[in-house]
Scaffold this active site. Structure first.
Site, short mmCIF file in Angstrom:
data_model
loop_
_atom_site.label_atom_id
_atom_site.label_comp_id
_atom_site.label_asym_id
_atom_site.label_seq_id
_atom_site.Cartn_x
_atom_site.Cartn_y
_atom_site.Cartn_z
N LYS A 79 -2.74 -0.95 -8.80
CA LYS A 79 -1.12 -1.24 -8.79
C LYS A 79 -0.58 -0.25 -7.90
O LYS A 79 0.27 -0.74 -6.85
CB LYS A 79 -0.76 -1.13 -10.18
CG LYS A 79 0.94 -1.31 -10.33
CD LYS A 79 1.70 -0.49 -11.15
CE LYS A 79 3.31 -0.63 -10.68
NZ LYS A 79 3.95 0.68 -11.38
N ASP A 131 3.67 -4.47 -12.97
CA ASP A 131 4.01 -3.42 -13.66
C ASP A 131 4.34 -4.04 -15.08
O ASP A 131 4.20 -5.29 -15.53
CB ASP A 131 5.50 -2.63 -13.18
CG ASP A 131 6.52 -3.38 -13.34
OD1 ASP A 131 6.64 -4.64 -13.54
OD2 ASP A 131 7.66 -2.81 -13.18
#
Length: 215
Positions: free
Chosen positions: A121, A139
């Site tokens: 991420k 997220d």
């Protein structure tokens, strides 16, 4: 609505709500962005933006960062949480950037994800916001909304990212992931759903979400 119609509705609604899109984490280059994203793990962007000026006043590049001790970094970033792990990661990745990459942040996933404390991420955010490559960092907000809007099964963030990339045109990814984050915060939080405000969930939301809300 068909799935494609839902996708088009999401894109158009978010574009209308967020024609210009603020970047959540303050930074001036890929290195300061990388550090800010690393600090944001289990911490709010607001808190990170309060702490990074203090850290970057002492070191806003890998060469200055390695002059600080891990302990010094830890003291500055303590309010962001997980400071023992994050401080080691920041010091360690700065050393690697100097030794292997001439002090520059690499612009590819393989080298980014090889850095200490940098996961997929974090690498995706740097690729997208730091270098402008198409990416779709997922997220908690995006993971929640993709499930809530019946665009993903919500099993894990890996699957959610695959679904997002499959459904949304690549040219939209960099704007869309930020627009979804802002929408999740402002209109469709994890708790306290308000369908008066949350037009996307109200229009295309999963039936179980809507039924639960009505009860």
């Amino acid at each position: 609505m068909t799935k494609q119609e839902r996708v088009t509705f999401v894109i158009n609604t978010l574009k209308e709500l967020y024609p210009s899109i603020p970047i959540p984490l303050d930074h001036k280059d890929p290195y300061t962005l990388l550090i800010a994203v690393l600090l944001s793990a289990q911490c709010t962007d607001v808190r990170v933006n309060q702490i990074t000026p203090l850290l970057f006043a002492k070191a806003d590049n890998p060469y200055d960062m390695v002059k600080l001790s891990v302990e010094e970094i830890k003291e500055i970033i303590r309010p962001c949480g997980l400071s023992p792990m994050k401080s080691k990661g920041i010091h360690g990745l700065s050393q690697i950037l100097i030794e292997k990459h001439n002090g520059q942040v690499p612009d590819n996933y393989e080298d980014l994800e090889a850095l200490p404390a940098v996961g997929h991420k974090t690498a995706s955010v740097v690729m997208s916001q730091g270098f402008g490559y198409p990416a779709f960092p997922v997220d908690t907000h995006i993971h929640r909304l993709m499930y809530r809007w019946n665009l993903s099964n919500g099993k894990n963030v890996v699957q959610t990212e695959k679904d997002a990339k499959r459904l949304f045109p690549e040219k939209c990814w960099n704007d869309l992931h930020l627009q979804m984050i802002w929408y999740g915060r402002e209109y469709s939080p994890a708790r306290g759903m308000d369908l008066e405000k949350d037009i996307i969930t109200r229009t295309i939301g999963r039936k179980t979400n809507l039924e639960g809300y009505k009860k």
